[in-house]
Design a protein around this motif. Structure first.
Motif, PDB file in Angstrom:
ATOM      1  N   ILE A 148       1.415  -1.216  -0.041  1.00 31.19           N
ATOM      2  CA  ILE A 148      -0.327   0.306   0.272  1.00 31.19           C
ATOM      3  C   ILE A 148       0.798   1.289   0.320  1.00 31.19           C
ATOM      4  CG2 ILE A 148      -2.067   1.234   0.833  1.00 31.19           C
ATOM      5  CD1 ILE A 148      -2.577  -0.921   2.668  1.00 31.19           C
ATOM      6  N   ASP A 149       0.799   2.028  -1.286  1.00 35.41           N
ATOM      7  CA  ASP A 149       1.253   3.459  -0.953  1.00 35.41           C
ATOM      8  C   ASP A 149       0.163   4.367  -0.030  1.00 35.41           C
ATOM      9  OD1 ASP A 149       2.171   5.868  -1.009  1.00 35.41           O
ATOM     10  OD2 ASP A 149       2.305   5.704  -3.180  1.00 35.41           O
ATOM     11  N   LEU A 150       0.741   4.874   1.146  1.00 31.37           N
ATOM     12  CA  LEU A 150      -0.271   4.860   2.272  1.00 31.37           C
ATOM     13  C   LEU A 150       0.045   6.713   2.547  1.00 31.37           C
ATOM     14  CD1 LEU A 150       0.798   3.499   6.098  1.00 31.37           C
ATOM     15  CD2 LEU A 150      -0.776   2.980   4.250  1.00 31.37           C
ATOM     16  N   TYR A 261      -9.500  -7.287  12.258  1.00 32.15           N
ATOM     17  CA  TYR A 261      -8.914  -5.866  12.675  1.00 32.15           C
ATOM     18  C   TYR A 261      -7.501  -5.460  13.210  1.00 32.15           C
ATOM     19  CZ  TYR A 261     -10.087  -3.152  16.904  1.00 32.15           C
ATOM     20  OH  TYR A 261     -10.356  -2.276  18.243  1.00 32.15           O
ATOM     21  N   LEU A 262      -6.954  -6.076  13.119  1.00 39.20           N
ATOM     22  CA  LEU A 262      -5.485  -6.262  13.534  1.00 39.20           C
ATOM     23  C   LEU A 262      -5.026  -5.189  12.457  1.00 39.20           C
ATOM     24  CD1 LEU A 262      -2.710  -6.735  15.183  1.00 39.20           C
ATOM     25  CD2 LEU A 262      -2.242  -8.667  14.164  1.00 39.20           C
ATOM     26  N   SER A 269      -4.225   3.758  11.212  1.00 34.28           N
ATOM     27  CA  SER A 269      -3.506   4.085  12.614  1.00 34.28           C
ATOM     28  C   SER A 269      -2.363   3.911  13.814  1.00 34.28           C
ATOM     29  CB  SER A 269      -4.787   4.034  13.959  1.00 34.28           C
ATOM     30  OG  SER A 269      -4.098   4.200  15.206  1.00 34.28           O
ATOM     31  N   VAL A 270      -2.118   3.190  13.288  1.00 28.75           N
ATOM     32  CA  VAL A 270      -0.540   3.155  14.220  1.00 28.75           C
ATOM     33  C   VAL A 270       0.475   3.810  13.373  1.00 28.75           C
ATOM     34  CG1 VAL A 270       1.520   1.111  14.775  1.00 28.75           C
ATOM     35  CG2 VAL A 270      -1.090   0.713  15.314  1.00 28.75           C
TER      36      VAL A 270
END
Length: 328
Positions: A148-150, A261-262, A269-270
């Motif tokens: 993924i390119d965030l 979920y993890l 978020s993290v």
């Protein structure tokens, strides 16, 4: 004309090697000698340093020897020639020729390279692709990496979000932990053995040792229902890239949504301020087969495909670089 020389890595080069890795534009902590040493009993290390006329390091090659071939270190996910920001392309060509000629003179017949994917690099570092074309290297394997390119728009699929909602309704909790024992012994090892008849690349004692050496780069996140461990992920973090080294969960992944979920929490978020989130490959049989279910699950988070190339070339091709540069 610039001149280079090649020497084999020795323990007295430890500090110089690591200092160069820290400033190179295409290196990660995997090239640190402390990381490379954890499996030194499995490989005959034959790493090389390329020096200029002033004995200043200009490039490194993390590598090991097997018979009369030299390999980008098989104990590492990627390798290739590690260089700094200042090395220009014409100097790179000469440096690579010097390296190949050194290997040819040392009776190595073949060099195998697996260059680091570009998204791990801090600036453009595709000189290796150009020079491998010039020396007519053979592309013998391609792995697909789901990443993924965030910093670009991406969408998490509805089916993944259904798992997230299920996990939230069940009250699942995510914890970052420094002890890898529970994940290794109750989830990862049993799953790999049952489903694939495999063992993790790293033994439990090895990953604990590496985490102690690199506590900011090797991280463990687990997902629980009350006190029951349902799923976990081991991450290798370097600069702006998060790489998922291990993923595993108990039961059917749709049963409780723990993995969905993890990773939803890790991505949104993290590690939301990082550049890339790399799930790694979903290939089997040396890249020739794709685990469709696993790949589909990763793509469900918005990940798409980068490729990882593997090359071989005869060392005698060093003279293919003799007349590449045009003189004015």
């Amino acid at each position: 004309m610039e001149k280079y020389k090649v020497i084999r890595y020795q323990s007295e080069n430890y500090a110089q090697w690591n200092a160069f890795v820290a400033r190179a534009k295409n290196a990660t902590f995997l090239f640190h000698r402390d990381f490379m040493s954890y499996h030194q009993d499995r490989f005959e290390d034959y790493s090389l340093l390329v020096l200029d006329a002033k004995d200043k390091i200009k490039a490194l090659l993390p590598a090991h020897r097997k018979a009369n071939a030299l390999y980008s270190h098989y104990g590492l996910s990627y390798g290739g020639l590690v260089i700094d920001q200042d090395l220009k392309l014409d100097k790179y060509l000469l440096l690579f020729k010097t390296l190949l000629q050194f290997l040819h003179d040392a009776q190595f017949s073949t060099l195998y390279l697996k260059p680091i994917p570009q998204f791990y690099c801090t600036s453009p570092a595709e000189e290796i692709n150009y020079v491998l074309h010039l020396v007519q290297a053979h592309l013998y394997r391609v792995d697909s990496s789901t990443t993924i390119d965030l910093r670009a728009p991406f969408t998490i699929d509805k089916c993944r979000m259904e798992g997230v909602k299920k996990a939230q309704k069940l009250g699942l909790q995510i914890k970052q932990e420094t002890d890898f024992t529970s994940f290794w012994n109750t989830v990862l090892v049993p799953n790999l053995q049952e489903r694939h008849q495999l063992q993790p690349v790293h033994r439990l004692d090895e990953i604990q040792h590496l985490h102690a050496l690199f506590p900011q780069q090797i991280l463990q996140f687990n997902c629980y229902h009350a006190e029951q461990l349902l799923a976990g992920a081991t991450l290798f973090v370097n600069n702006e890239v998060v790489h998922v080294q291990y993923i595993s969960g108990i039961g059917n992944k749709n049963q409780h949504g723990a993995l969905d979920y993890l990773f939803y929490e890790l991505i949104t978020s993290v590690f939301k301020d990082y550049h890339y989130f790399d799930f790694g490959n979903s290939n089997e049989q040396n890249g020739t087969q794709l685990n469709q279910g696993l790949h589909f699950w990763k793509e469900g988070f918005g990940a798409r495909t980068f490729v990882h190339y593997f090359y071989s070339l005869p060392t005698q091709h060093f003279n293919y670089l003799d007349h590449v540069i045009l003189k004015k």
